[in-house]
Design a protein around this motif. Structure first.
Motif, PDB file in Angstrom:
ATOM      1  N   TRP A  60       0.843  -1.203   0.000  1.00  0.00           N
ATOM      2  CA  TRP A  60       0.000   0.000   0.000  1.00  0.00           C
ATOM      3  C   TRP A  60       0.877   1.252   0.000  1.00  0.00           C
ATOM      4  CZ3 TRP A  60      -5.406   0.394  -0.052  1.00  0.00           C
ATOM      5  CH2 TRP A  60      -6.118  -0.803   0.096  1.00  0.00           C
ATOM      6  N   CYS A  61       1.929   1.217   0.784  1.00  0.00           N
ATOM      7  CA  CYS A  61       2.821   2.386   0.886  1.00  0.00           C
ATOM      8  C   CYS A  61       3.568   2.617  -0.423  1.00  0.00           C
ATOM      9  CB  CYS A  61       3.806   2.165   2.027  1.00  0.00           C
ATOM     10  SG  CYS A  61       4.906   3.556   2.336  1.00  0.00           S
ATOM     11  N   ASP A  62       4.017   1.538  -1.071  1.00  0.00           N
ATOM     12  CA  ASP A  62       4.812   1.650  -2.293  1.00  0.00           C
ATOM     13  C   ASP A  62       3.968   1.680  -3.565  1.00  0.00           C
ATOM     14  OD1 ASP A  62       7.052   1.589  -0.687  1.00  0.00           O
ATOM     15  OD2 ASP A  62       7.377  -0.563  -0.928  1.00  0.00           O
ATOM     16  N   GLY A  63       2.662   1.484  -3.447  1.00  0.00           N
ATOM     17  CA  GLY A  63       1.799   1.486  -4.633  1.00  0.00           C
ATOM     18  C   GLY A  63       1.944   0.241  -5.485  1.00  0.00           C
ATOM     19  N   ILE A  64       2.360  -0.878  -4.903  1.00  0.00           N
ATOM     20  CA  ILE A  64       2.539  -2.126  -5.640  1.00  0.00           C
ATOM     21  C   ILE A  64       1.227  -2.900  -5.620  1.00  0.00           C
ATOM     22  CG2 ILE A  64       3.810  -4.308  -5.761  1.00  0.00           C
ATOM     23  CD1 ILE A  64       6.097  -2.896  -4.277  1.00  0.00           C
ATOM     24  N   CYS A  65       0.590  -3.030  -6.772  1.00  0.00           N
ATOM     25  CA  CYS A  65      -0.702  -3.699  -6.822  1.00  0.00           C
ATOM     26  C   CYS A  65      -0.963  -4.211  -8.239  1.00  0.00           C
ATOM     27  CB  CYS A  65      -1.835  -2.767  -6.387  1.00  0.00           C
ATOM     28  SG  CYS A  65      -2.086  -1.360  -7.494  1.00  0.00           S
ATOM     29  N   LYS A  66      -1.973  -5.038  -8.340  1.00  0.00           N
ATOM     30  CA  LYS A  66      -2.413  -5.545  -9.634  1.00  0.00           C
ATOM     31  C   LYS A  66      -3.817  -5.018  -9.902  1.00  0.00           C
ATOM     32  CE  LYS A  66      -3.007  -9.780 -12.321  1.00  0.00           C
ATOM     33  NZ  LYS A  66      -2.878 -11.267 -12.327  1.00  0.00           N
ATOM     34  N   LYS A  67      -3.982  -4.344 -11.053  1.00  0.00           N
ATOM     35  CA  LYS A  67      -5.282  -3.760 -11.401  1.00  0.00           C
ATOM     36  C   LYS A  67      -6.142  -4.772 -12.155  1.00  0.00           C
ATOM     37  CE  LYS A  67      -3.442   0.943 -11.911  1.00  0.00           C
ATOM     38  NZ  LYS A  67      -3.320   2.105 -12.828  1.00  0.00           N
ATOM     39  N   ALA A  68      -7.452  -4.693 -11.934  1.00  0.00           N
ATOM     40  CA  ALA A  68      -8.390  -5.544 -12.658  1.00  0.00           C
ATOM     41  C   ALA A  68      -9.723  -4.818 -12.752  1.00  0.00           C
ATOM     42  CB  ALA A  68      -8.557  -6.897 -11.964  1.00  0.00           C
ATOM     43  N   VAL A  69     -10.558  -5.277 -13.686  1.00  0.00           N
ATOM     44  CA  VAL A  69     -11.915  -4.730 -13.864  1.00  0.00           C
ATOM     45  C   VAL A  69     -12.894  -5.901 -13.738  1.00  0.00           C
ATOM     46  CG1 VAL A  69     -13.457  -3.382 -15.334  1.00  0.00           C
ATOM     47  CG2 VAL A  69     -10.983  -2.980 -15.430  1.00  0.00           C
ATOM     48  N   PRO A  70     -13.369  -6.177 -12.538  1.00  0.00           N
ATOM     49  CA  PRO A  70     -14.254  -7.331 -12.340  1.00  0.00           C
ATOM     50  C   PRO A  70     -15.600  -7.214 -13.034  1.00  0.00           C
ATOM     51  CG  PRO A  70     -13.323  -6.573 -10.256  1.00  0.00           C
ATOM     52  CD  PRO A  70     -13.026  -5.529 -11.273  1.00  0.00           C
ATOM     53  N   LEU A  71     -16.138  -5.980 -13.179  1.00  0.00           N
ATOM     54  CA  LEU A  71     -17.467  -5.806 -13.763  1.00  0.00           C
ATOM     55  C   LEU A  71     -17.484  -4.595 -14.688  1.00  0.00           C
ATOM     56  CD1 LEU A  71     -19.902  -6.357 -10.737  1.00  0.00           C
ATOM     57  CD2 LEU A  71     -19.561  -7.897 -12.674  1.00  0.00           C
ATOM     58  N   LYS A  72     -18.247  -4.729 -15.792  1.00  0.00           N
ATOM     59  CA  LYS A  72     -18.525  -3.613 -16.689  1.00  0.00           C
ATOM     60  C   LYS A  72     -20.008  -3.602 -17.022  1.00  0.00           C
ATOM     61  CE  LYS A  72     -14.038  -3.244 -19.065  1.00  0.00           C
ATOM     62  NZ  LYS A  72     -13.363  -3.246 -20.388  1.00  0.00           N
ATOM     63  N   TRP A  73     -20.530  -2.416 -17.355  1.00  0.00           N
ATOM     64  CA  TRP A  73     -21.914  -2.302 -17.803  1.00  0.00           C
ATOM     65  C   TRP A  73     -21.977  -1.191 -18.845  1.00  0.00           C
ATOM     66  CZ3 TRP A  73     -20.213  -1.925 -12.771  1.00  0.00           C
ATOM     67  CH2 TRP A  73     -20.079  -0.647 -12.247  1.00  0.00           C
TER      68      TRP A  73
END
Length: 405
Positions: free
Chosen positions: A92-105
């Motif tokens: 969280w502090c370093d901004g290390i994450c994996k982005k995803a889009v679980p839902l769209k409409w």
């Protein structure tokens, strides 16, 4: 017979450490950082078992972001080992994450979302319905279909809150619907004549605010409003104090009145106004009590403000400005050092460390060609979920830092 060689020094030191009482050993370990503790746990199995205890990591966890340890010492995620939470806190502090889009409409909406108390179920409003999804262990994914849909023939959902037993939603037709979470019971409350922009509920008390410039006080056991308060402006946000003795209203600030006011629940009188130098149109769109004496607010004037309600007069003690001069639609706090905010342009989510004045991390969730506000965001120990006009986004912070194994 050869004379026996002396014991290796490192071996003798290890034995002496384990001869120490536990409280002394804990005190020694309290001087070590994450990297040192992780290396120490690799020395032997005994060290590994001891270092993995929650008591060893509690001091570090209290200084981390979103570890679940609040300022008053409450643990929000007692079922997750503290060492694992410290790992994730570094991401969280370093901004290390994996982005995803679980839902769209396809249709543009004004969605709202909530996570249940354990962060295992996500509730998302879709037009007139509220859908409940189980959160899967796979990064950023939901179950393919909602396991429950709270539907009605009324107007679209503008805002909703969760309690242990009910789901309460404010609608665009001015009605409030109360769904039971354990049965099919549905109660409809009528009183507002325009959309219900905001509401909050605690311990059977419901406070609602509307575009019709009124705030209404309800109870779960009554079908009519207990009291009505006339306001000078449209009401964009409300929040009930954890003590249940007062609540705060945030208005559009179009008539040169302070947009933030504290009200006594019993007497229904305005206790005080917060701040006096808001410019016209600096409406408050979201606010959250971090404790009975600390309130966070955000809105059109691009600032997050922390108000100390113990001071006389009550005043803002800290503030953080959105760098790109964007309206802040929503905020959430971990109860300690972390604030997450959602901006009005390009789906920007920002992470703030309250010990710093500058933004810690930011994530742009929508493309440059398709701009959307972040209408609502929520996070648990490992994921952040953000609702935009046509999609739900997730940020998964469970990637392993290289120096904590």
């Amino acid at each position: 017979v050869p004379f026996p060689s002396p014991r290796p020094r490192a071996w003798r030191a290890t034995m002496l450490l384990f001869q120490l009482p536990d409280d002394v050993f804990y005190h020694i370990l309290s001087y070590l950082d994450c990297r040192s503790l992780s290396r120490l746990s690799q020395v032997c199995k005994s060290f590994y078992r001891f270092v993995n205890r929650d008591a060893v990591w509690r001091k570090i966890a209290k200084e981390g972001l979103n570890t679940g340890i609040t300022r008053d010492g409450t643990d929000r995620y007692p079922h997750i080992p503290l060492k694992e939470r410290v790992k994730i806190a570094q991401n969280w502090c370093d901004g290390i994450c994996k982005k995803a889009v679980p839902l769209k409409w396809k249709t543009k909406l004004l969605p709202w979302l909530q996570l249940d108390g354990d962060g295992e179920i996500l509730f998302l409003s879709q037009a007139a319905n509220i859908e409940a999804y189980y959160l899967r262990q796979d990064p950023g994914k939901l179950q393919s279909n909602p396991f429950k849909i709270y539907s009605a023939n009324n107007g679209d959902v503008c805002h909703f809150v969760l309690t242990d037993s009910h789901l309460i939603s404010g609608r665009s037709d001015g009605k409030i619907l109360i769904h039971s979470r354990t049965s099919d019971m549905l109660v409809e409350l009528s009183g507002h004549n325009q959309e219900v922009n905001c509401l909050d509920s605690k311990d059977g008390l419901i406070i609602s605010g509307s575009r019709d410039r009124t705030v209404r006080i309800w109870t779960l056991t009554s079908s009519c409003p207990k009291e009505t308060i006339s306001m000078y402006d449209r009401v964009w946000s409300v929040a009930i104090s954890p003590t249940l003795s007062s609540f705060v209203t945030g208005t559009a600030c179009c008539n040169n009145f302070s947009p933030l006011r504290i009200w006594d629940v019993e007497r229904l009188q305005c206790v005080c106004c917060l701040g006096s130098e808001f410019r016209r149109g600096a409406g408050v769109l979201d606010m959250v009590f971090e404790s009975p004496f600390q309130l966070l607010s955000c809105g059109y004037d691009t600032f997050i403000r922390l108000w100390d309600l113990r001071l006389s007069p009550r005043k803002c003690v800290m503030e953080w400005e959105e760098p790109h001069d964007s309206t802040l639609y929503c905020i959430q706090t971990d109860g300690n050092h972390l604030i997450a905010s959602g901006s009005s342009y390009y789906g920007v989510v920002r992470l703030w460390d309250k010990r710093q004045t500058e933004c810690l991390q930011f994530f742009q969730l929508s493309s440059d060609s398709v701009s959307s506000p972040v209408y609502c965001l929520r996070f648990n120990s490992s994921h952040l979920y953000a609702a935009l006009a046509t999609s739900l986004h997730s940020l998964d912070f469970r990637q392993n830092p290289i120096y904590i194994r």
